[in-house]
Write an enzyme that holds these catalytic residues in place. Sequence first.
Site, short mmCIF file in Angstrom:
data_model
loop_
_atom_site.label_atom_id
_atom_site.label_comp_id
_atom_site.label_asym_id
_atom_site.label_seq_id
_atom_site.Cartn_x
_atom_site.Cartn_y
_atom_site.Cartn_z
CE LYS A 270 4.46 -12.11 6.11
NZ LYS A 270 4.25 -10.65 6.20
CG ASP A 275 4.90 -8.92 1.05
OD1 ASP A 275 4.09 -8.89 0.09
OD2 ASP A 275 4.69 -8.33 2.14
CE LYS A 282 5.64 -5.30 0.92
NZ LYS A 282 5.05 -4.46 1.98
CG ASP A 352 1.87 -5.10 0.93
OD1 ASP A 352 2.48 -6.19 1.06
OD2 ASP A 352 2.42 -3.99 1.02
NE ARG A 356 -2.71 -7.98 8.39
CZ ARG A 356 -2.71 -6.71 8.74
NH1 ARG A 356 -3.85 -6.10 9.05
NH2 ARG A 356 -1.59 -6.02 8.81
#
Length: 505
Positions: A270, A275, A282, A352, A356
């Site tokens: 990854k 992020d 977040k 978020d 995946r």
Amino acid sequence: MEYFVKSGNPEKQRVACVIAGIFDRRNPSDAARTLDEASNGTIGGIMRRGDMDGKLGQTLVLHNLTGVFCDRVLLVGLGRERDFDESAFRRVHVAAARALRGTGAIDAIDYLTHLQVKGRDFCWNVQQAALVFTGEYYRFDAMRGAKAREELPKTKLERLTFDVPRRSDLPAGEKGLVEALAIDKGVSLAKDLGNLPGNVCTPGYLAEQAQKLADAGKFKARILEQAELEKLGMGSFLSVSKGSRQPPKLIVLEYLKGPKGEKPVALVGKGLTFDAGGISIKPADKMDEMKFDMCGGAAVLGAFAAVAELKLPINLVGVVPASENLPDGQANKPGDVVTSMAGITIEILNTDAEGRLILCDALTYAEKTFEPAVCIDMATLTGACVVALGSHASGLFSNHSGLARSLLSAGEQIGDRLWELPLWPEYESQIKSEFADVANIATVGAREAGAIIGATFLHKFTRKMRWAHLDIAGTAWHGKKATGRPVPMLVQYLSDYAAKLQEEA
Ligand code: BES
Ligand code: MN
Ligand code: ZN
């Protein structure tokens, strides 16, 4: 810094520092006893005054001992002799490295490498000692200003020698040192990339570094740009990068130095360079740490660096999807449905849970392009894995018990541990979507088994491969510093893999 392996008497070393151990209750190791005898009982006298009892990790620097040739002796407490195990071996080396840093010594000889640990040899001793020292001497100052950088304290140590008891132990020790220095190369690269801030280490930067690494190691790198990713149908990966001004990159590495026609091992990492969570943003607290969300990708590059350094005779491929995850008018929205390269449609209920989304397409790409013998992905995938395992073990999931066993034992051997969690089919019912083939988060039992849910999602895309997933959310950084994990475990696994290939040939 330069490292060596030698065999010689501690009292006769003309160096700035000799490192020797004392077991609990003032019980000297062989090297410390030799130094004590040469100095007419000086060490024994000092211990009787109570400055060194031999408690695990205790340190004491002695200067100008008569009868011995070195400038200093660094005594390190070893704890109870019968408790001296692998973890104690590493801990006394951490203590020794930190104490040595505090001295002005420019060279040193370590005799703690004489200490025997059950089931381990001098190859392991030197490898572990060297890994601890290289790790403790790592610094990241690239982001300090020019002036501040000039004023940083310089590392004084220039030469460190690991001593082994007999000349016949030298080959084992040297093998351990070579392995450790190669692993350190990979670990340091992974740490550097992880520690760099998100405004420097962008998807484009990661791609550039991958290209440089490949050029230096004489293997192949290919960077797939947005248009090619569109052609491949990577709707899931691309949906994450839509909200970012930084174009996504798919980094593909090919190191083919194993037997011709032998299917490769694939490493997938990854590479989420920042992020923020996207529209499902977040909280501000600790959001800075999400610059580490590319540590899986960095570990893939680190493993390639080490493998190239060791010239392992294996076929290895790497796939790193690199992207940012930011809120924006173009960003993924909760409820959006996207189509992955595998043709599986995904309902994005939380933007978020983006790791995946980029990994599933990378895994499909790896499977379709390379048909790997083994595929290992690594990702800072879930906060839940940190809750489950903390920072001592990465989460391991696999659809193949033999692969899981090999990875677990590699981690145990090198001191970069994994702990296996289940991938039972029962969990699949939790990621059913009302609208698409699968949801990207749990739709039932939302707060349950988050790390397993993440792995279960990826498992939908890896049915055709021998596959393992490593959730490194708790291990890839500690405090505010990248650790370079799981590069050591990967290199150990790949070395074991290379040895097995050669046995079979
Ligand atoms: N990169 C994070 C996981 C993470 C969070 C790693 C904190 C280390 C520390 C990942 O993309 C993420 O945000 N995961 C979500 C998943 C959830 C929405 C199902 C999480 O863990 O909260
Ligand atoms: Mn996230
Ligand atoms: Zn993430």
